[in-house]
Design a protein around this motif. Sequence first.
Motif, PDB file in Angstrom:
ATOM      1  N   THR A  46       4.582  -7.788   9.875  1.00  0.00           N
ATOM      2  CA  THR A  46       5.747  -6.935   9.673  1.00  0.00           C
ATOM      3  C   THR A  46       5.413  -5.941   8.578  1.00  0.00           C
ATOM      4  O   THR A  46       4.922  -6.322   7.519  1.00  0.00           O
ATOM      5  CB  THR A  46       6.988  -7.752   9.269  1.00  0.00           C
ATOM      6  OG1 THR A  46       7.227  -8.738  10.273  1.00  0.00           O
ATOM      7  CG2 THR A  46       8.217  -6.864   9.134  1.00  0.00           C
ATOM      8  N   MET A  47       5.673  -4.655   8.860  1.00  0.00           N
ATOM      9  CA  MET A  47       5.463  -3.592   7.867  1.00  0.00           C
ATOM     10  C   MET A  47       6.809  -2.933   7.598  1.00  0.00           C
ATOM     11  O   MET A  47       7.511  -2.566   8.537  1.00  0.00           O
ATOM     12  CB  MET A  47       4.479  -2.548   8.396  1.00  0.00           C
ATOM     13  CG  MET A  47       3.089  -3.090   8.609  1.00  0.00           C
ATOM     14  SD  MET A  47       1.923  -1.838   9.163  1.00  0.00           S
ATOM     15  CE  MET A  47       2.361  -1.722  10.888  1.00  0.00           C
ATOM     16  N   ILE A  48       7.157  -2.791   6.322  1.00  0.00           N
ATOM     17  CA  ILE A  48       8.425  -2.177   5.929  1.00  0.00           C
ATOM     18  C   ILE A  48       8.173  -1.257   4.734  1.00  0.00           C
ATOM     19  O   ILE A  48       7.584  -1.689   3.742  1.00  0.00           O
ATOM     20  CB  ILE A  48       9.471  -3.233   5.531  1.00  0.00           C
ATOM     21  CG1 ILE A  48       9.709  -4.235   6.658  1.00  0.00           C
ATOM     22  CG2 ILE A  48      10.786  -2.573   5.126  1.00  0.00           C
ATOM     23  CD1 ILE A  48      10.545  -5.436   6.255  1.00  0.00           C
ATOM     24  N   CYS A  49       8.656  -0.007   4.844  1.00  0.00           N
ATOM     25  CA  CYS A  49       8.559   0.922   3.719  1.00  0.00           C
ATOM     26  C   CYS A  49       9.881   0.925   2.965  1.00  0.00           C
ATOM     27  O   CYS A  49      10.938   1.167   3.554  1.00  0.00           O
ATOM     28  CB  CYS A  49       8.234   2.337   4.187  1.00  0.00           C
ATOM     29  SG  CYS A  49       8.179   3.530   2.822  1.00  0.00           S
ATOM     30  N   ASP A  50       9.822   0.667   1.662  1.00  0.00           N
ATOM     31  CA  ASP A  50      11.033   0.676   0.830  1.00  0.00           C
ATOM     32  C   ASP A  50      11.631   2.071   0.703  1.00  0.00           C
ATOM     33  O   ASP A  50      12.825   2.213   0.478  1.00  0.00           O
ATOM     34  CB  ASP A  50      10.720   0.137  -0.572  1.00  0.00           C
ATOM     35  CG  ASP A  50      10.368  -1.340  -0.554  1.00  0.00           C
ATOM     36  OD1 ASP A  50      10.814  -2.045   0.376  1.00  0.00           O
ATOM     37  OD2 ASP A  50       9.639  -1.789  -1.464  1.00  0.00           O
ATOM     38  N   LYS A  51      10.800   3.102   0.859  1.00  0.00           N
ATOM     39  CA  LYS A  51      11.255   4.485   0.656  1.00  0.00           C
ATOM     40  C   LYS A  51      11.865   5.087   1.935  1.00  0.00           C
ATOM     41  O   LYS A  51      13.028   5.460   1.963  1.00  0.00           O
ATOM     42  CB  LYS A  51      10.075   5.333   0.156  1.00  0.00           C
ATOM     43  CG  LYS A  51      10.421   6.733  -0.186  1.00  0.00           C
ATOM     44  CD  LYS A  51      11.093   6.806  -1.523  1.00  0.00           C
ATOM     45  CE  LYS A  51      11.260   8.269  -1.907  1.00  0.00           C
ATOM     46  NZ  LYS A  51      12.025   8.425  -3.108  1.00  0.00           N
ATOM     47  N   ASN A  88       2.761   2.840  -3.218  1.00  0.00           N
ATOM     48  CA  ASN A  88       3.081   1.404  -3.282  1.00  0.00           C
ATOM     49  C   ASN A  88       4.449   1.066  -2.676  1.00  0.00           C
ATOM     50  O   ASN A  88       5.203   0.283  -3.229  1.00  0.00           O
ATOM     51  CB  ASN A  88       3.027   0.923  -4.730  1.00  0.00           C
ATOM     52  CG  ASN A  88       1.634   1.023  -5.288  1.00  0.00           C
ATOM     53  OD1 ASN A  88       0.661   0.727  -4.603  1.00  0.00           O
ATOM     54  ND2 ASN A  88       1.532   1.459  -6.527  1.00  0.00           N
ATOM     55  N   ALA A  89       4.757   1.660  -1.526  1.00  0.00           N
ATOM     56  CA  ALA A  89       6.073   1.459  -0.911  1.00  0.00           C
ATOM     57  C   ALA A  89       6.026   0.663   0.394  1.00  0.00           C
ATOM     58  O   ALA A  89       7.041   0.128   0.821  1.00  0.00           O
ATOM     59  CB  ALA A  89       6.747   2.808  -0.659  1.00  0.00           C
ATOM     60  N   LEU A  90       4.844   0.586   1.037  1.00  0.00           N
ATOM     61  CA  LEU A  90       4.752  -0.105   2.326  1.00  0.00           C
ATOM     62  C   LEU A  90       4.298  -1.540   2.097  1.00  0.00           C
ATOM     63  O   LEU A  90       3.199  -1.795   1.607  1.00  0.00           O
ATOM     64  CB  LEU A  90       3.785   0.603   3.268  1.00  0.00           C
ATOM     65  CG  LEU A  90       3.737   0.031   4.689  1.00  0.00           C
ATOM     66  CD1 LEU A  90       5.013   0.364   5.449  1.00  0.00           C
ATOM     67  CD2 LEU A  90       2.528   0.544   5.444  1.00  0.00           C
ATOM     68  N   ILE A 109       0.847  -1.196   0.000  1.00  0.00           N
ATOM     69  CA  ILE A 109       0.000   0.000   0.000  1.00  0.00           C
ATOM     70  C   ILE A 109       0.882   1.247   0.000  1.00  0.00           C
ATOM     71  O   ILE A 109       2.101   1.162   0.138  1.00  0.00           O
ATOM     72  CB  ILE A 109      -0.947   0.012   1.222  1.00  0.00           C
ATOM     73  CG1 ILE A 109      -0.149   0.081   2.533  1.00  0.00           C
ATOM     74  CG2 ILE A 109      -1.872  -1.193   1.206  1.00  0.00           C
ATOM     75  CD1 ILE A 109      -0.998   0.331   3.779  1.00  0.00           C
ATOM     76  N   ASP A 110       0.229   2.399  -0.101  1.00  0.00           N
ATOM     77  CA  ASP A 110       0.952   3.670   0.025  1.00  0.00           C
ATOM     78  C   ASP A 110       1.385   3.818   1.482  1.00  0.00           C
ATOM     79  O   ASP A 110       0.633   3.469   2.401  1.00  0.00           O
ATOM     80  CB  ASP A 110       0.050   4.848  -0.356  1.00  0.00           C
ATOM     81  CG  ASP A 110      -0.397   4.795  -1.816  1.00  0.00           C
ATOM     82  OD1 ASP A 110       0.202   4.017  -2.597  1.00  0.00           O
ATOM     83  OD2 ASP A 110      -1.335   5.528  -2.165  1.00  0.00           O
ATOM     84  N   ARG A 112       9.631   0.753   9.860  1.00  0.00           N
ATOM     85  CA  ARG A 112       9.503  -0.682  10.126  1.00  0.00           C
ATOM     86  C   ARG A 112       8.748  -0.871  11.436  1.00  0.00           C
ATOM     87  O   ARG A 112       9.024  -0.192  12.414  1.00  0.00           O
ATOM     88  CB  ARG A 112      10.879  -1.322  10.217  1.00  0.00           C
ATOM     89  CG  ARG A 112      10.835  -2.804  10.503  1.00  0.00           C
ATOM     90  CD  ARG A 112      12.245  -3.388  10.579  1.00  0.00           C
ATOM     91  NE  ARG A 112      12.196  -4.793  10.858  1.00  0.00           N
ATOM     92  CZ  ARG A 112      12.126  -5.760   9.965  1.00  0.00           C
ATOM     93  NH1 ARG A 112      12.125  -5.460   8.694  1.00  0.00           N
ATOM     94  NH2 ARG A 112      12.064  -7.016  10.323  1.00  0.00           N
ATOM     95  N   LYS A 113       7.805  -1.797  11.427  1.00  0.00           N
ATOM     96  CA  LYS A 113       7.092  -2.169  12.644  1.00  0.00           C
ATOM     97  C   LYS A 113       6.740  -3.643  12.551  1.00  0.00           C
ATOM     98  O   LYS A 113       6.301  -4.111  11.507  1.00  0.00           O
ATOM     99  CB  LYS A 113       5.824  -1.336  12.807  1.00  0.00           C
ATOM    100  CG  LYS A 113       5.040  -1.697  14.071  1.00  0.00           C
ATOM    101  CD  LYS A 113       3.930  -0.723  14.332  1.00  0.00           C
ATOM    102  CE  LYS A 113       2.992  -1.125  15.430  1.00  0.00           C
ATOM    103  NZ  LYS A 113       3.520  -1.449  16.708  1.00  0.00           N
ATOM    104  N   SER A 114       6.969  -4.345  13.644  1.00  0.00           N
ATOM    105  CA  SER A 114       6.638  -5.765  13.721  1.00  0.00           C
ATOM    106  C   SER A 114       5.819  -6.003  14.975  1.00  0.00           C
ATOM    107  O   SER A 114       5.996  -5.322  15.985  1.00  0.00           O
ATOM    108  CB  SER A 114       7.905  -6.620  13.797  1.00  0.00           C
ATOM    109  OG  SER A 114       8.651  -6.464  12.626  1.00  0.00           O
ATOM    110  N   ASP A 115       4.956  -6.990  14.919  1.00  0.00           N
ATOM    111  CA  ASP A 115       4.186  -7.351  16.098  1.00  0.00           C
ATOM    112  C   ASP A 115       3.717  -8.791  15.979  1.00  0.00           C
ATOM    113  O   ASP A 115       3.645  -9.345  14.881  1.00  0.00           O
ATOM    114  CB  ASP A 115       2.978  -6.430  16.276  1.00  0.00           C
ATOM    115  CG  ASP A 115       2.496  -6.374  17.722  1.00  0.00           C
ATOM    116  OD1 ASP A 115       3.010  -7.137  18.572  1.00  0.00           O
ATOM    117  OD2 ASP A 115       1.598  -5.575  18.011  1.00  0.00           O
TER     118      ASP A 115
END
Length: 192
Positions: free
Chosen positions: A39-44, A18-20, A9-10, A48-51
Amino acid sequence: METKSVNIIDCPICGAKNALKIMTNELDIPYLGKVIETTMICDKCKYRKSDILPVEVKEPKRFILKICGEEDLNKRVIKSSTGYIKIPELGFEVKPGPASQGYISNVEGVLNRLEDSLKTLMNWVETDEEKKKAEEILKRIENIKNGEETATLIIEDPLGHSAIIGDGVKEEKLTEEEIKLLNSGSVFIMEK
């Protein structure tokens, strides 16, 4: 059984299109049960967040471990986003807040996290006395990790998703009163 999914997603942090990337896995972990690992990671912007989100509600529990040496440092710790961590000898208490994350580590990893939090808090202290107190606690954490001092690690979880696993761990059911006393919050150092 493991179920995986990936969504892109954005990024709500930096706005990049479209980076997250959001990756979720459904896992069955011993002692914890079914969980959804996210896990969420933004390429830009590299956000980063994990749970780890438990799927099942369990009995509210308290786990108590007297840390006496290297063997205790290697005991497994599962801390959910609803888990509270206390080390009374150091006056340390970590309460879950809105940004609290779950993790799986060992006792030494928990001590390392507390060390890192204390070092961050040291940047905000206003007096030499506060800085000296923080340095003393850091030294005591090092002593505990080196087996030169003992301490008690307590994890309480009103939803029963946290645990300390290993020999010598005392397990207790939390009472209704104890559950009500557990409040949301953040990291702070209690006065002794």
